[in-house]
Design a protein around this motif. Structure first.
Motif: not given
Ligand code: S3P
Length: 170
Positions: A10, A44, A60, A80-81, A120-121, A138
């Motif tokens: 992120m 999200i 996802e 990002g996840g 939210p993470m 990660r």
């Molecule tokens: C997440 C990253 C977010 C989004 C969600 C979870 C993560 O996307 O998918 O909040 O687990 O790293 P971005 O990387 O675009 O912020």
């Protein structure tokens, strides 16, 4: 032309770099977070709040499977996840060329200070500790999923687009 997939933590600038790459190559840009929000008709943060993280991770994986069936010639910016699940990393290898946008912890923390409530993470945690913990968990997974790794340093999206295109001969 294979899909070009951008992964990274992120705040590393995936969406902005995807847009620069789209402008420079004429390829269509898609963003997995945006597609999930559109399909779910909610943000999200709302999905995490009402259904929890696992439900979002299932969305996802379902989206990646769909893209594997129907998407070519696109730049795909990942949440990002996304590469954390092993199944997702396997699908990504088939879906296209994966570029890991690697950023230093300090750069990420500086950028993530704004907009935590949309992530939210991160929300409700000590930002520095949380970024360190998630990065530690990660980093190897991002590298494992990647075909190439670009250290983004302090470069702007246009410069990074150029560096990616040079490296891939695009
Ligand atoms: C997440 C990253 C977010 C989004 C969600 C979870 C993560 O996307 O998918 O909040 O687990 O790293 P971005 O990387 O675009 O912020």
């Amino acid at each position: 032309m294979k899909n070009l997939i951008l992964e990274g933590f992120m705040g590393c600038g995936k969406s902005r770099i995807a847009k620069a790459l789209g402008d420079d190559t004429g390829m269509k840009v898609i963003d997995t977070d945006e597609l999930i929000e559109k399909e779910q008709k909610r943000a999200i943060s709302g999905i995490f709040a009402s259904d929890g993280e696992e439900a979002f991770r299932d969305m996802e994986t379902a989206l990646l499977r769909k893209l594997q069936n129907d998407t070519k010639n696109c730049i795909i910016s990942l949440g990002g996840g996304m590469p954390v699940r092993e199944e997702n990393r396997r699908i990504l290898k088939d879906l296209g060329t994966v570029v890991y946008l690697k950023a230093d912890r300090e750069v990420l923390i500086g950028r993530l200070e704004r907009g935590v409530e949309k992530r939210p993470m991160l929300s409700g945690h000590d930002l520095e500790k949380r970024v360190e913990e998630l990065l530690a968990a990660r980093q190897d997974l991002y590298a494992d999923a990647a075909d190439i790794i670009i250290d983004i340093g302090e470069d702007d999206p246009d410069t990074i687009s150029l560096r990616i295109r040079k490296e891939l001969g695009l």
